[in-house]
Design an enzyme around this catalytic site. Structure first.
Site, PDB file in Angstrom:
ATOM      1  N   ARG A 127      55.912  70.610  24.397  1.00 34.40           N
ATOM      2  CA  ARG A 127      56.760  69.440  24.591  1.00 34.40           C
ATOM      3  C   ARG A 127      58.135  69.711  23.985  1.00 34.40           C
ATOM      4  O   ARG A 127      58.252  70.394  22.960  1.00 34.40           O
ATOM      5  CB  ARG A 127      56.093  68.280  23.863  1.00 34.40           C
ATOM      6  CG  ARG A 127      56.793  66.949  23.975  1.00 34.40           C
ATOM      7  CD  ARG A 127      56.679  66.380  25.332  1.00 34.40           C
ATOM      8  NE  ARG A 127      56.977  64.959  25.351  1.00 34.40           N
ATOM      9  CZ  ARG A 127      57.249  64.306  26.472  1.00 34.40           C
ATOM     10  NH1 ARG A 127      57.259  64.927  27.642  1.00 34.40           N
ATOM     11  NH2 ARG A 127      57.486  63.018  26.447  1.00 34.40           N
ATOM     12  N   THR A 397      58.062  65.314  34.939  1.00 36.31           N
ATOM     13  CA  THR A 397      56.817  65.479  35.371  1.00 36.31           C
ATOM     14  C   THR A 397      56.317  66.041  36.561  1.00 36.31           C
ATOM     15  O   THR A 397      56.820  65.537  37.464  1.00 36.31           O
ATOM     16  CB  THR A 397      56.257  64.409  35.123  1.00 36.31           C
ATOM     17  OG1 THR A 397      56.744  63.810  34.231  1.00 36.31           O
ATOM     18  CG2 THR A 397      55.003  64.249  35.693  1.00 36.31           C
ATOM     19  N   THR A 415      57.374  68.807  32.770  1.00 40.01           N
ATOM     20  CA  THR A 415      58.310  67.755  33.158  1.00 40.01           C
ATOM     21  C   THR A 415      59.723  68.020  32.672  1.00 40.01           C
ATOM     22  O   THR A 415      59.915  68.679  31.652  1.00 40.01           O
ATOM     23  CB  THR A 415      57.832  66.396  32.568  1.00 40.01           C
ATOM     24  OG1 THR A 415      58.707  65.358  33.008  1.00 40.01           O
ATOM     25  CG2 THR A 415      57.803  66.397  31.062  1.00 40.01           C
ATOM     26  N   ASN A 417      61.231  65.061  32.930  1.00 36.37           N
ATOM     27  CA  ASN A 417      61.209  63.594  32.912  1.00 36.37           C
ATOM     28  C   ASN A 417      61.648  63.019  34.250  1.00 36.37           C
ATOM     29  O   ASN A 417      60.862  62.997  35.186  1.00 36.37           O
ATOM     30  CB  ASN A 417      62.012  63.038  31.734  1.00 36.37           C
ATOM     31  CG  ASN A 417      61.544  61.635  31.357  1.00 36.37           C
ATOM     32  OD1 ASN A 417      60.486  61.216  31.800  1.00 36.37           O
ATOM     33  ND2 ASN A 417      62.297  60.917  30.568  1.00 36.37           N
ATOM     34  N   ASP A 439      61.854  59.374  26.498  1.00 39.06           N
ATOM     35  CA  ASP A 439      60.438  59.092  26.221  1.00 39.06           C
ATOM     36  C   ASP A 439      60.221  58.611  24.788  1.00 39.06           C
ATOM     37  O   ASP A 439      59.154  58.095  24.457  1.00 39.06           O
ATOM     38  CB  ASP A 439      59.573  60.337  26.474  1.00 39.06           C
ATOM     39  CG  ASP A 439      59.183  60.470  27.939  1.00 39.06           C
ATOM     40  OD1 ASP A 439      59.447  59.540  28.716  1.00 39.06           O
ATOM     41  OD2 ASP A 439      58.608  61.514  28.308  1.00 39.06           O
ATOM     42  N   GLY A 490      54.267  60.909  36.961  1.00 39.20           N
ATOM     43  CA  GLY A 490      54.494  59.487  37.215  1.00 39.20           C
ATOM     44  C   GLY A 490      54.574  58.640  35.971  1.00 39.20           C
ATOM     45  O   GLY A 490      54.149  57.484  35.984  1.00 39.20           O
ATOM     46  N   GLY A 491      55.107  59.198  34.880  1.00 43.13           N
ATOM     47  CA  GLY A 491      55.256  58.394  33.671  1.00 43.13           C
ATOM     48  C   GLY A 491      53.907  57.835  33.246  1.00 43.13           C
ATOM     49  O   GLY A 491      52.885  58.525  33.322  1.00 43.13           O
TER      50      GLY A 491
HETATM   51  O1  DON Z   1      56.020  62.922  29.383  1.00 42.35           O
HETATM   52  C1  DON Z   1      56.027  61.858  29.993  1.00 42.35           C
HETATM   53  O2  DON Z   1      55.203  60.989  29.847  1.00 42.35           O
HETATM   54  C2  DON Z   1      57.126  61.622  31.021  1.00 42.35           C
HETATM   55  N1  DON Z   1      58.282  62.417  30.683  1.00 42.35           N
HETATM   56  C3  DON Z   1      56.610  61.942  32.388  1.00 42.35           C
HETATM   57  C4  DON Z   1      57.664  61.686  33.434  1.00 42.35           C
HETATM   58  C5  DON Z   1      57.136  61.665  34.795  1.00 42.35           C
HETATM   59  O3  DON Z   1      55.968  61.779  35.034  1.00 42.35           O
HETATM   60  C6  DON Z   1      58.159  61.468  35.828  1.00 42.35           C
HETATM   61  N2  DON Z   1      57.559  61.587  37.084  1.00 42.35           N
HETATM   62  N3  DON Z   1      57.281  61.415  38.058  1.00 42.35           N
END
Ligand code: DON
Length: 586
Positions: A127, A397, A415, A417, A439, A490-491
């Site tokens: 990360r 992501t 990701t 992001n 985040d 997808g967050g």
């Molecule tokens: O790490 C995370 O939870 C976010 N940065 C993920 C972002 C994400 O999935 C964007 N996507 N579609």
């Protein structure tokens, strides 16, 4: 409920697009074999955009499923040359940085969950981290109002971890050299590849962001996005990749790529320095291990919230001997209530374990899940508590799935992001930087770009990893053999979609194809809203949920998952039916 007969014209068009984008293996057999015989076609609500009983790709020996068919092929090429699933995952990861620039990356970070055929398991955290010069309130203006600087531009980036992570995974678990596994990515960047409609539409929708910084020359050569059919050649990126292949991660963190990143940051008011880059280290962690109805779950621990939140949800649902039928109001109600409770904990108690004491054992225990389950009313929705009432003391992501012929498996989510990250493109080096700083709780108690309301545990501190929802997950069957490799983008919907695919496979006995095409719901506690995919819920079910007190809201699509399932005689693989990509095997 009968299988979906009629579909709207729009849904049919969507399906046609998906079929064109997914390329399931030509002539793939329907899902056959003993494990699959017990998996009859599912029942989806009438009008749902996908039909139940569809196909996925089948291969006998190995499978890679990702958001880019070319990147999946890179992984397969490496396994055909004697590489294992880790070699293939690293090859796919570097190839995604070339062919899927909205999310595949060198300028971001990720998580990898590994399960080797000999039983070893591992979780690698690469990360991003907050730069040394980051401050708690760096995204607030002089009136204490949140600005957009955590989302767009050079201040939005955390120190990238992808190169350090992928090379560390390869060094510990791979069979092949860095040069061998990076060869397909270098080829794709140097010789180019043909732009498909998915990439064209993706670029077009991010035009403002990409052209605001330095990406125009590569992606908008005449002020317009590269057209489908055009060849995208990325010589600067090819050179960057070659430097990494020849000199290892130091080329990125200490050598001339680090110079380019630091220079770009300085030029536009960013704060990542060469010292930040030289200090970056990925961390090997112990995976979250749990069971669900006799299956084993191997998932990502913090700094991801994915493993804990998935396991907490599954543990709550396991307290019910049998879940109500898929698609019923009671099924949706229970799943949503379980998510609500797990997300309350996620959003208030989880953060980087180097900075926050995360009660992992308690949150993932069966007894805690029982306590939480006892607060669920069978017929009435609860309310999410006011944010702050449950917050701890202030202290604070793209996904791809790989399985090889030996029984090794890798689940990776990576990701930058948002699509194309912060928009900042490192000139000369050819890649986008992340906007992962968003985040963090840039302002505890206030929503980020995903509507996530998070607390002090995830406040900004220099050197700290921002909490993630990424949930790369491996599931073993009741005999301890590989069953499912799954995860999503997808967050916060990453967690809920990954969990629902697991529920679909285990509780609802769906094939991989149905488990991934089934309509999804989402609840993240705050806002107190039950999200559904458009067309994914029967009107009567919706009425019942409203009567129970839920606040349902429809969304276009929820999450973007890529999965591999072990079946008798081989593997099924499917890239996200709602998006583009490809599952490829041999
Ligand atoms: O790490 C995370 O939870 C976010 N940065 C993920 C972002 C994400 O999935 C964007 N996507 N579609």
């Amino acid at each position: 409920m009968p299988p979906a007969p009629g579909r709207s014209k729009l849904a049919l068009l969507a399906t046609l697009f998906v079929v064109a984008a997914c390329h399931p293996s030509a002539g793939a057999p329907p899902e056959t074999g003993a494990g699959v015989a017990a998996r009859p076609a599912a029942h989806f609500p009438e009008g749902w955009r996908f039909e139940a009983g569809g196909n996925a790709s089948f291969a006998r020996d190995a499978m890679v499923s990702s958001n880019s068919e070319l990147a999946s092929r890179a992984g397969v090429e490496i396994m055909e040359r004697g590489g294992n699933a880790v070699d293939a995952a690293v090859a796919t990861g570097f190839a995604l940085a070339v062919t899927h620039p909205s999310a595949g990356n060198l300028g971001g970070g990720g998580f990898m969950v590994i399960r080797m055929a000999d039983g070893r398991t591992a979780a690698l955290d690469y990360r991003e981290i907050a730069p040394l010069a980051a401050t708690r309130d760096m995204y607030l203006d002089e009136h204490g109002k949140l600005t957009d600087k955590s989302v767009i531009g050079p201040l939005a980036s955390g120190v990238p971890g992808s190169v350090a992570g992928m090379t560390a995974a390869l060094a510990k678990y791979g069979n092949l050299s860095l040069q061998e596994v990076m060869a397909p990515a270098i080829r794709l960047a140097r010789d180019g590849f043909v732009v498909d409609s998915a990439l064209y539409f993706s670029l077009r929708s991010s035009k403002e962001k990409i052209t605001r910084f330095n990406g125009s020359a590569v992606f908008f050569p005449n002020g317009e996005p590269l057209q489908p059919g055009a060849r995208l050649v990325q010589p600067a990126l090819a050179r960057t990749l070659q430097l990494i292949a020849d000199r290892g991660p130091d080329a990125f963190y200490k050598g001339e790529i680090a110079d380019s990143i630091a220079a770009e940051m300085k030029r536009d008011g960013g704060i990542i320095t060469k010292e930040d880059l030289a200090n970056y280290k990925p961390i090997w962690r112990t995976p979250i291990r749990s069971t669900y109805r006799g299956y084993s779950i191997i998932a990502m621990p913090p700094s991801s919230s994915g493993g804990i939140t998935t396991v907490e949800t599954l543990n709550i649902l396991e307290t019910y001997d049998k879940l109500p039928p898929f698609g019923s109001a009671h099924y949706d109600h229970l799943v949503a209530e379980a998510f609500r409770r797990a997300f309350v904990d996620r959003n208030t108690k989880l953060g980087d374990p180097a900075f926050v004491n995360v009660p992992v054992a308690e949150l993932t225990s069966k007894s805690y899940a029982k306590e939480l389950a006892s607060t669920i009313d069978a017929d009435e929705s609860s309310r999410t508590p006011r944010f702050g009432a449950t917050a701890g003391e202030p202290m604070h992501t793209t996904h791809y799935s790989v399985a090889d012929s030996k029984g090794n498996a890798v689940a990776t989510t990576t990701t930058i992001n948002s699509g194309y990250g912060s928009g900042v493109f490192i000139r000369g080096a050819g890649f986008f930087m992340n906007n992962e700083m968003d985040d963090f709780s840039a302002q505890p108690g206030h929503a980020n770009q995903f509507g996530l309301v998070q607390g002090e545990a995830n406040a900004i501190v220099p050197g700290k990893r921002m909490l993630s929802a990424m949930s790369p997950t491996i599931v073993l069957d009741k005999d301890g053999k590989l069953f499912l490799v799954v995860g999503a983008a997808g967050g916060p919907t990453i967690i809920t979609a990954t969990t629902q695919i697991i529920l679909n496979a285990i509780d609802n006995h769906m094939t991989l194809a149905d488990a991934m095409r089934a309509p999804r719901l989402h609840h993240q506690a705050w806002p107190d809203t039950l999200f559904f995919e458009r067309g994914g819920i029967a009107p009567a079910t919706l009425d019942s949920l409203r009567a129970m007190g839920h606040h349902p809201v429809t969304r276009g699509s929820i999450a973007n998952a890529n999965g591999v399932m072990k079946v008798d005689g081989g593997f099924m693989g499917l890239s996200e039916p709602r998006s583009s990509g490809g599952a490829v095997g041999y």
